[in-house]
Design a protein around this motif. Structure first.
Motif, PDB file in Angstrom:
ATOM      1  N   LEU A  85       0.860  -1.180   0.000  1.00 14.97           N
ATOM      2  CA  LEU A  85       0.000   0.000   0.000  1.00 14.97           C
ATOM      3  C   LEU A  85       0.898   1.231   0.000  1.00 14.97           C
ATOM      4  O   LEU A  85       1.756   1.371   0.873  1.00 14.97           O
ATOM      5  CB  LEU A  85      -0.897  -0.011   1.248  1.00 14.97           C
ATOM      6  CG  LEU A  85      -1.828   1.180   1.369  1.00 14.97           C
ATOM      7  CD1 LEU A  85      -3.206   0.720   1.774  1.00 14.97           C
ATOM      8  CD2 LEU A  85      -1.305   2.182   2.370  1.00 14.97           C
ATOM      9  N   ASN A  86       0.739   2.074  -1.000  1.00 14.32           N
ATOM     10  CA  ASN A  86       1.520   3.304  -1.080  1.00 14.32           C
ATOM     11  C   ASN A  86       0.662   4.419  -0.501  1.00 14.32           C
ATOM     12  O   ASN A  86      -0.330   4.822  -1.100  1.00 14.32           O
ATOM     13  CB  ASN A  86       1.902   3.585  -2.535  1.00 14.32           C
ATOM     14  CG  ASN A  86       2.700   2.440  -3.138  1.00 14.32           C
ATOM     15  OD1 ASN A  86       3.472   1.780  -2.449  1.00 14.32           O
ATOM     16  ND2 ASN A  86       2.504   2.178  -4.425  1.00 14.32           N
ATOM     17  N   ILE A  95      -2.454   7.052  -7.663  1.00 22.24           N
ATOM     18  CA  ILE A  95      -3.916   7.135  -7.732  1.00 22.24           C
ATOM     19  C   ILE A  95      -4.436   7.329  -6.302  1.00 22.24           C
ATOM     20  O   ILE A  95      -4.225   6.452  -5.441  1.00 22.24           O
ATOM     21  CB  ILE A  95      -4.511   5.846  -8.334  1.00 22.24           C
ATOM     22  CG1 ILE A  95      -3.827   5.507  -9.650  1.00 22.24           C
ATOM     23  CG2 ILE A  95      -6.028   5.963  -8.438  1.00 22.24           C
ATOM     24  CD1 ILE A  95      -4.491   5.887 -10.897  1.00 22.24           C
ATOM     25  N   PHE A  96      -5.123   8.434  -6.081  1.00 19.44           N
ATOM     26  CA  PHE A  96      -5.520   8.786  -4.712  1.00 19.44           C
ATOM     27  C   PHE A  96      -6.930   8.291  -4.400  1.00 19.44           C
ATOM     28  O   PHE A  96      -7.790   9.048  -3.951  1.00 19.44           O
ATOM     29  CB  PHE A  96      -5.315  10.287  -4.484  1.00 19.44           C
ATOM     30  CG  PHE A  96      -3.841  10.594  -4.399  1.00 19.44           C
ATOM     31  CD1 PHE A  96      -3.170  10.538  -3.193  1.00 19.44           C
ATOM     32  CD2 PHE A  96      -3.110  10.850  -5.551  1.00 19.44           C
ATOM     33  CE1 PHE A  96      -1.796  10.753  -3.124  1.00 19.44           C
ATOM     34  CE2 PHE A  96      -1.734  11.070  -5.487  1.00 19.44           C
ATOM     35  CZ  PHE A  96      -1.083  11.020  -4.273  1.00 19.44           C
ATOM     36  N   HIS A  97      -7.132   7.017  -4.691  1.00 17.27           N
ATOM     37  CA  HIS A  97      -8.298   6.249  -4.248  1.00 17.27           C
ATOM     38  C   HIS A  97      -7.700   5.022  -3.575  1.00 17.27           C
ATOM     39  O   HIS A  97      -7.000   4.238  -4.220  1.00 17.27           O
ATOM     40  CB  HIS A  97      -9.175   5.875  -5.453  1.00 17.27           C
ATOM     41  CG  HIS A  97     -10.410   5.094  -5.134  1.00 17.27           C
ATOM     42  ND1 HIS A  97     -11.672   5.449  -5.609  1.00 17.27           N
ATOM     43  CD2 HIS A  97     -10.598   3.963  -4.402  1.00 17.27           C
ATOM     44  CE1 HIS A  97     -12.565   4.571  -5.179  1.00 17.27           C
ATOM     45  NE2 HIS A  97     -11.923   3.633  -4.448  1.00 17.27           N
ATOM     46  N   MET A  98      -7.973   4.888  -2.278  1.00 21.23           N
ATOM     47  CA  MET A  98      -7.396   3.830  -1.443  1.00 21.23           C
ATOM     48  C   MET A  98      -7.328   2.484  -2.176  1.00 21.23           C
ATOM     49  O   MET A  98      -8.319   2.036  -2.738  1.00 21.23           O
ATOM     50  CB  MET A  98      -8.280   3.728  -0.189  1.00 21.23           C
ATOM     51  CG  MET A  98      -8.196   2.456   0.588  1.00 21.23           C
ATOM     52  SD  MET A  98      -6.676   2.378   1.507  1.00 21.23           S
ATOM     53  CE  MET A  98      -6.513   0.602   1.637  1.00 21.23           C
ATOM     54  N   HIS A  99      -6.163   1.854  -2.186  1.00 21.54           N
ATOM     55  CA  HIS A  99      -6.052   0.526  -2.789  1.00 21.54           C
ATOM     56  C   HIS A  99      -4.883  -0.245  -2.192  1.00 21.54           C
ATOM     57  O   HIS A  99      -3.827   0.325  -1.921  1.00 21.54           O
ATOM     58  CB  HIS A  99      -5.892   0.607  -4.314  1.00 21.54           C
ATOM     59  CG  HIS A  99      -4.742   1.465  -4.774  1.00 21.54           C
ATOM     60  ND1 HIS A  99      -4.807   2.836  -4.818  1.00 21.54           N
ATOM     61  CD2 HIS A  99      -3.495   1.148  -5.191  1.00 21.54           C
ATOM     62  CE1 HIS A  99      -3.651   3.320  -5.244  1.00 21.54           C
ATOM     63  NE2 HIS A  99      -2.822   2.315  -5.475  1.00 21.54           N
ATOM     64  N   PHE A 100      -5.113  -1.526  -1.998  1.00 19.48           N
ATOM     65  CA  PHE A 100      -4.031  -2.459  -1.693  1.00 19.48           C
ATOM     66  C   PHE A 100      -3.541  -3.069  -3.004  1.00 19.48           C
ATOM     67  O   PHE A 100      -4.346  -3.349  -3.898  1.00 19.48           O
ATOM     68  CB  PHE A 100      -4.508  -3.593  -0.784  1.00 19.48           C
ATOM     69  CG  PHE A 100      -4.602  -3.216   0.666  1.00 19.48           C
ATOM     70  CD1 PHE A 100      -3.461  -3.026   1.435  1.00 19.48           C
ATOM     71  CD2 PHE A 100      -5.841  -3.067   1.275  1.00 19.48           C
ATOM     72  CE1 PHE A 100      -3.541  -2.697   2.778  1.00 19.48           C
ATOM     73  CE2 PHE A 100      -5.932  -2.727   2.620  1.00 19.48           C
ATOM     74  CZ  PHE A 100      -4.777  -2.539   3.378  1.00 19.48           C
TER      75      PHE A 100
END
Ligand code: AMP
Ligand code: ZN
Length: 144
Positions: A85-86, A95-100
């Motif tokens: 996770l960055n 990309i500033f939508h939460m993602h693993f």
């Protein structure tokens, strides 16, 4: 968010290779994979990063990762995976939508783990104390 590429994937406005979906979570293949099967796991509601994501939503993401990771491993013949996770641009978030990131690993894939360094004498204890000062008991909502 109307200009968010992952919100557009959730809304079906741009295509993605979806591998799992429920009412709260979507998982799809990264378009630029570190290894085959590299999967992004996102909440359907937009939060910019893990810091901004409510704990219940974060739990849903981990539950989905637990559910889908064995299938991803079998599907691509991987022997293990990295979960990444960055959080923030300094950490490489684009990309500033939460993602693993769930990244399958293979014995011969050539990727190395990060290298470590040693603490100086007494440094580790100081760092631990500095961190513990900022912990708030019984709270996960440490919005930064
Ligand atoms: P991060 O650096 O953590 O923000 O990672 C963003 C990831 O999103 C990168 O690995 C990209 O390859 C991936 N990505 C960007 N656009 C798309 C897309 N349309 N479909 C799938 N993955 C994407
Ligand atoms: Zn979004």
């Amino acid at each position: 968010m109307s200009d968010c590429i992952f919100c557009k994937i959730v809304a079906g406005q741009i295509p993605a290779a979806k591998i799992y979906e429920d009412d709260k979570v979507l998982a799809f293949l990264d378009i630029n994979p570190i290894n085959p099967g590299h999967t992004l796991v996102i909440p359907k509601i937009h939060f910019s990063n893990l810091t901004q994501t409510p704990v219940e939503v974060s739990q849903n993401l981990i539950m989905v990762i637990k559910k889908i990771s064995p299938a991803i491993m079998k599907g691509v013949g991987a022997q293990g995976f990295n979960l990444g996770l960055n959080n923030g641009s300094i950490a490489g978030q684009i990309i500033f939508h939460m993602h693993f990131h769930l990244i399958p690993r293979f014995a011969d894939d050539g990727h190395k783990l990060w290298s470590g360094r040693q603490y100086q004498l007494g440094e580790m204890e100081k760092v631990a104390e500095n961190i513990k000062k900022f912990l708030i008991p019984n709270s996960y909502f440490l919005y930064g």
